[in-house]
Enzyme design. Structure first.
Site, PDB file in Angstrom:
ATOM      1  N   ARG A 100      39.170 -22.592  62.297  1.00 15.29           N
ATOM      2  CA  ARG A 100      38.373 -23.815  62.821  1.00 15.29           C
ATOM      3  C   ARG A 100      37.142 -24.444  61.601  1.00 15.29           C
ATOM      4  O   ARG A 100      36.987 -24.997  61.443  1.00 15.29           O
ATOM      5  CB  ARG A 100      36.753 -22.787  63.683  1.00 15.29           C
ATOM      6  N   LYS A 135      23.654 -40.216  51.561  1.00 16.08           N
ATOM      7  CA  LYS A 135      23.656 -39.825  53.018  1.00 16.08           C
ATOM      8  C   LYS A 135      24.583 -38.472  53.446  1.00 16.08           C
ATOM      9  O   LYS A 135      25.408 -39.397  54.408  1.00 16.08           O
ATOM     10  CB  LYS A 135      23.091 -41.300  54.114  1.00 16.08           C
ATOM     11  N   LYS A 167      14.100 -47.216  44.400  1.00 14.36           N
ATOM     12  CA  LYS A 167      13.436 -47.787  45.924  1.00 14.36           C
ATOM     13  C   LYS A 167      12.286 -48.194  45.813  1.00 14.36           C
ATOM     14  O   LYS A 167      11.435 -48.429  45.178  1.00 14.36           O
ATOM     15  CB  LYS A 167      13.868 -46.322  46.180  1.00 14.36           C
ATOM     16  N   GLU A 197      15.680 -52.056  44.697  1.00 19.17           N
ATOM     17  CA  GLU A 197      15.765 -52.103  45.824  1.00 19.17           C
ATOM     18  C   GLU A 197      15.121 -53.074  46.005  1.00 19.17           C
ATOM     19  O   GLU A 197      13.778 -53.108  45.501  1.00 19.17           O
ATOM     20  CB  GLU A 197      15.588 -50.897  46.469  1.00 19.17           C
ATOM     21  N   ASP A 218      18.427 -55.418  50.202  1.00 17.74           N
ATOM     22  CA  ASP A 218      17.337 -54.303  51.739  1.00 17.74           C
ATOM     23  C   ASP A 218      17.864 -55.282  52.613  1.00 17.74           C
ATOM     24  O   ASP A 218      16.658 -55.886  53.076  1.00 17.74           O
ATOM     25  CB  ASP A 218      16.242 -53.285  51.601  1.00 17.74           C
TER      26      ASP A 218
END
Length: 282
Positions: A100, A135, A167, A197, A218
């Site tokens: 696994r 992410k 950001k 951003e 963005d």
């Protein structure tokens, strides 16, 4: 991206400890004699771009170095359904103890590599490149980014420490782009490692004037992206981002942006379908 051996070994060690703890495989050790031999074949159940073979090999190296691990296809290969990509022979207990964990790495990383390869092919010829993001699954960033590179994408910054990104959350606290860029430059951070951003063309103008090397555009529509490319006129690297998915990437790339960053590659791409087929060795 070259994955450091120490990173590979650490990730596999953590995964094995998670699955086996101190007790080991209760089922296999109870029903199979230690001397029982078997062979396991890792088989692709669907067409995929392979990634994760070094992880599977490391799983069995750590569990039982005496096992024979054979590689038939390499990471980065496009593999048809039904093909065996690797096999392991030796102790049945050890093979099943690692099944696994080895599959988890192969399935996740091949899923990411497959999705990346599809995206790269979609924008081929436009001059734009596919980037990943931060992410990623907690603890698996090195593996996830390795899979993106295996699929033909490029790695964005690895973390908060190797490049700066101003950001929208920073600008919500202090909207002064010029001051933010200046503060980073004063710390010796080169312009090419500073991204701002931006949500509109006014912010783009301010990022350029401040001396940032990159702008993340963005959630802009295609017309605004085209205007941003014309406005920038090559003075800053432009990265389109926000809700980008396969099937709608080429139109974005054709606006003239330099990069497309896709968070979905590492946060929501389905795992590829691989399985282990076992047989006894008498």
């Amino acid at each position: 991206m070259q994955l450091a051996h120490e990173d590979l070994a650490r990730l596999v060690r953590t995964a094995l400890r998670e699955d086996l703890s101190e007790t080991g495989d209760l089922t296999s050790t109870a029903i199979l004699a230690p001397e029982t031999s078997a062979a396991g074949r890792f088989v692709a159940r669907e067409p995929l771009t392979l990634a994760g073979i070094p992880f599977a090999a490391q799983v069995y190296h750590q569990l039982a170095p005496a096992l024979a691990f054979a590689v038939f296809r390499r990471d980065g290969d496009d593999v048809p359904a039904g093909e065996c990509v690797a096999a392991v022979r030796g102790s049945a207990q050890a093979i099943l103890a690692g099944e696994r964990t080895a599959l988890n790495f192969l399935m996740r990383l091949s899923g990411i590599a497959t999705a990346t390869r599809r995206c790269v092919k979609e924008i081929e010829g436009t001059g734009a490149v596919i980037l990943d993001t931060r992410k990623t699954a907690p603890g698996l960033r090195a593996a996830d980014k390795y899979a993106v590179a295996t699929g033909g994408g490029r790695n964005h910054r690895f973390g908060l420490y190797d490049a700066a990104m101003i950001k929208d959350t920073h600008l919500a606290v202090d909207p002064d782009i010029a001051r933010a860029v200046a503060a980073l430059r004063e710390r010796g951070i080169e312009a090419e490692r500073i991204t701002v951003e931006v949500r509109d063309l006014d912010q783009l103008d301010r990022a350029i004037a401040a001396g940032a090397g990159r702008a993340l555009l963005d959630n802009m529509d295609l017309e605004t992206l085209r205007r941003a490319v014309a406005r920038a006129a090559g003075r800053i690297v432009l990265e389109a981002s926000g809700g980008l998915r396969p099937g709608r990437l080429r139109a974005v790339a054709e606006t003239g942006v330099d990069c497309l960053s896709l968070g979905f590659l590492t946060h929501s791409t389905p795992a590829a379908d691989l399985a282990m087929e076992m047989e006894s060795q008498r």
